[in-house]
Design an enzyme around this catalytic site. Structure first.
Site, PDB file in Angstrom:
ATOM      1  N   GLY A  12       0.905  -1.202   0.055  1.00 22.81           N
ATOM      2  CA  GLY A  12       0.178   0.158  -0.025  1.00 22.81           C
ATOM      3  C   GLY A  12       0.851   1.304   0.013  1.00 22.81           C
ATOM      4  N   ARG A  73       1.264  -5.355  -4.965  1.00 15.47           N
ATOM      5  CA  ARG A  73       1.482  -6.211  -4.102  1.00 15.47           C
ATOM      6  C   ARG A  73       1.808  -7.603  -5.195  1.00 15.47           C
ATOM      7  NH1 ARG A  73      -3.124  -3.569  -1.081  1.00 15.47           N
ATOM      8  NH2 ARG A  73      -2.020  -2.838   0.678  1.00 15.47           N
ATOM      9  N   ASP A 104       5.466  -4.626   6.272  1.00 16.48           N
ATOM     10  CA  ASP A 104       6.291  -5.745   6.653  1.00 16.48           C
ATOM     11  C   ASP A 104       6.031  -7.054   5.394  1.00 16.48           C
ATOM     12  OD1 ASP A 104       3.572  -6.418   7.159  1.00 16.48           O
ATOM     13  OD2 ASP A 104       3.926  -6.674   9.326  1.00 16.48           O
ATOM     14  N   THR A 126       4.112   2.964   5.890  1.00 16.25           N
ATOM     15  CA  THR A 126       2.570   2.614   5.933  1.00 16.25           C
ATOM     16  C   THR A 126       1.805   3.308   6.835  1.00 16.25           C
ATOM     17  OG1 THR A 126       0.979   0.764   6.751  1.00 16.25           O
ATOM     18  CG2 THR A 126       3.272   0.606   7.580  1.00 16.25           C
ATOM     19  N   ASP A 128      -0.464   2.484   8.483  1.00 15.44           N
ATOM     20  CA  ASP A 128      -0.896   1.938   9.772  1.00 15.44           C
ATOM     21  C   ASP A 128      -0.013   1.930  10.995  1.00 15.44           C
ATOM     22  OD1 ASP A 128      -3.034   0.908   7.980  1.00 15.44           O
ATOM     23  OD2 ASP A 128      -1.730  -0.809   7.186  1.00 15.44           O
ATOM     24  N   ASP A 130       2.293  -0.422  11.889  1.00  9.89           N
ATOM     25  CA  ASP A 130       2.064  -1.683  12.238  1.00  9.89           C
ATOM     26  C   ASP A 130       3.303  -2.439  12.191  1.00  9.89           C
ATOM     27  OD1 ASP A 130       1.874  -1.817   9.605  1.00  9.89           O
ATOM     28  OD2 ASP A 130       0.248  -3.280   9.687  1.00  9.89           O
ATOM     29  N   ARG A 172      -5.566  -2.050   9.549  1.00 11.00           N
ATOM     30  CA  ARG A 172      -5.090  -3.450   9.047  1.00 11.00           C
ATOM     31  C   ARG A 172      -4.940  -4.124  10.283  1.00 11.00           C
ATOM     32  NH1 ARG A 172      -0.378  -6.005   5.944  1.00 11.00           N
ATOM     33  NH2 ARG A 172       0.705  -4.896   7.524  1.00 11.00           N
TER      34      ARG A 172
HETATM   35  O1  F6P Z   1      -1.764  -1.104   4.701  1.00 13.50           O
HETATM   36  C1  F6P Z   1      -2.615   0.119   4.592  1.00 13.50           C
HETATM   37  C2  F6P Z   1      -4.157  -0.263   4.067  1.00 13.50           C
HETATM   38  O2  F6P Z   1      -4.422   1.103   3.738  1.00 13.50           O
HETATM   39  C3  F6P Z   1      -4.925  -0.609   5.172  1.00 13.50           C
HETATM   40  O3  F6P Z   1      -4.978   0.266   6.391  1.00 13.50           O
HETATM   41  C4  F6P Z   1      -5.869  -1.134   4.814  1.00 13.50           C
HETATM   42  O4  F6P Z   1      -6.464  -2.405   5.450  1.00 13.50           O
HETATM   43  C5  F6P Z   1      -5.497  -1.590   3.459  1.00 13.50           C
HETATM   44  O5  F6P Z   1      -4.040  -1.044   3.156  1.00 13.50           O
HETATM   45  C6  F6P Z   1      -6.318  -1.368   2.196  1.00 13.50           C
HETATM   46  O6  F6P Z   1      -5.658  -2.002   1.194  1.00 13.50           O
HETATM   47  P1  F6P Z   1      -6.093  -1.644  -0.472  1.00 13.50           P
HETATM   48  O7  F6P Z   1      -5.757  -0.087  -0.674  1.00 13.50           O
HETATM   49  O8  F6P Z   1      -5.603  -2.775  -0.990  1.00 13.50           O
HETATM   50  O9  F6P Z   1      -7.769  -1.751  -0.455  1.00 13.50           O
END
Ligand code: F6P
Length: 320
Positions: A12, A73, A104, A126, A128, A130, A172
């Site tokens: 992300g 990804r 991670d 990120t 998050d 995290d 997340r």
């Molecule tokens: O890891 C960043 C994040 O924005 C999280 O907060 C969320 O759960 C996820 O990515 C959303 O992923 P995507 O952009 O693939 O919908």
């Protein structure tokens, strides 16, 4: 000394990634290294989507959200065939070290590259927050500022109507965005995965607030815990307070990075290249007690970090 390094962004996106790319490219060029920009994360290594960067290719980006290298990804990189293709491209371009900007999941790829014999450095990016080996990740400060800006706006209409509003934020599985923005936005309640949730306790507090004349109730909810609309219905039934839901979504991922994120990104990008310059790989750059340090990728991934319980307890006191 290494002559050519690669840089990629993966997973992300996070505001501040561009500032980190800029720091990597400029520090490397300052040290007489060539920098190859790898596009679309690890997919760029598999499909040969790379190009050399110069001082100007990172001009005018320190203030931009997203990532100029684009991101993805990549499942293919996890396969032996994908890794083989990547290895081939690395050899063709003469890449001797790589800087990976991501979370991670991206660092597992960085570990694979290091094990392949390509010294690789991870920079935690990120929203998050995290990544357990670092106090803060690039993007978290900007995302939380965006959320607080939204809380302020939502509060205006909530107060006008004497309502409650449940604001769902990202994270997340981690409650840091909900917690920090709940404290900074003066939320009445914070629902986060690290703390058991009792709806009766929440409703009791909302009724107490209403009885003493409170006109606005903001409840922060970390994503993936409950269906936010169902939760609003239940709160409304139990308290008689009209309750609306706001899901902030991807607005949290964009926007111009804050000063704190730009500085963190610059410091981490600079540090990453210093490591590669010394031939050191297999490290994650971290910030601990405002010092930029680094740790072994595997050790960093295995680390555990609790949430800031003191901040959570304080939020309950300050929101009575
Ligand atoms: O890891 C960043 C994040 O924005 C999280 O907060 C969320 O759960 C996820 O990515 C959303 O992923 P995507 O952009 O693939 O919908």
């Amino acid at each position: 000394m290494m002559k050519t390094i690669g840089v990629l962004t993966s997973g992300g996106d996070a505001p501040g990634m561009n500032a980190a790319i800029r720091a990597v490219v400029r520090t490397a060029i300052y040290n007489d290294m060539k920098v190859i920009g790898i596009r679309r994360g690890y997919n760029g290594l598999i499909y040969g989507d790379l190009r050399e960067m110069n001082i100007a290719s990172v001009g005018d980006i320190i203030h931009r959200g997203g990532t100029i290298l684009h991101t993805d990804r990549s499942d293919e990189f996890k396969t032996p065939e994908g890794m083989k293709k990547a290895r081939n491209i690395i050899e063709i371009f003469g890449i001797e070290g790589v800087v990976v900007l991501g979370g991670d999941g991206s660092f597992r790829g960085a570990l694979d590259l290091s094990r392949m014999g390509v010294p690789t450095i991870g920079i935690p990016c990120t929203i998050d927050n995290d990544i357990n080996c670092t106090d803060y990740t690039i993007g978290f400060d900007t995302a939380t500022n965006t959320v607080v800006d939204a809380i302020n706006k939502i509060r205006d209409t909530v107060t006008s109507h004497q309502r409650a509003n449940v604001i769902e934020v990202m994270g997340r599985g981690r409650g840091d965005i909900a917690l920090y923005t709940g404290v900074a936005g003066g939320a009445e309640h914070i629902i986060m995965p690290e703390v058991p949730f009792d709806i009766n306790d929440l409703c009791k507090r909302l009724i107490q607030g209403k009885d003493r004349g409170k006109r606005s109730h903001i409840i922060m909810l970390a994503e993936s815990m409950f269906d936010v609309n169902e939760l609003c219905k239940e709160i409304e039934e139990k308290t008689g307070i009209e309750t609306r839901a706001t899901v902030l979504g991807h607005i949290q991922r964009g926007g111009s990075p804050t000063v704190a994120d730009r500085i963190l990104a610059s410091r981490m990008g600079y540090h990453a290249v210093q490591l590669l310059k010394e031939g050191i790989g297999n490290r994650i750059v971290c910030i601990r007690n405002n010092q930029i340090v680094d740790c072994d990728i595997e050790e960093g991934l295995a680390m555990q970090k609790g949430f800031d319980e003191e901040l959570y307890e304080m939020s309950k006191v300050l929101s009575i």
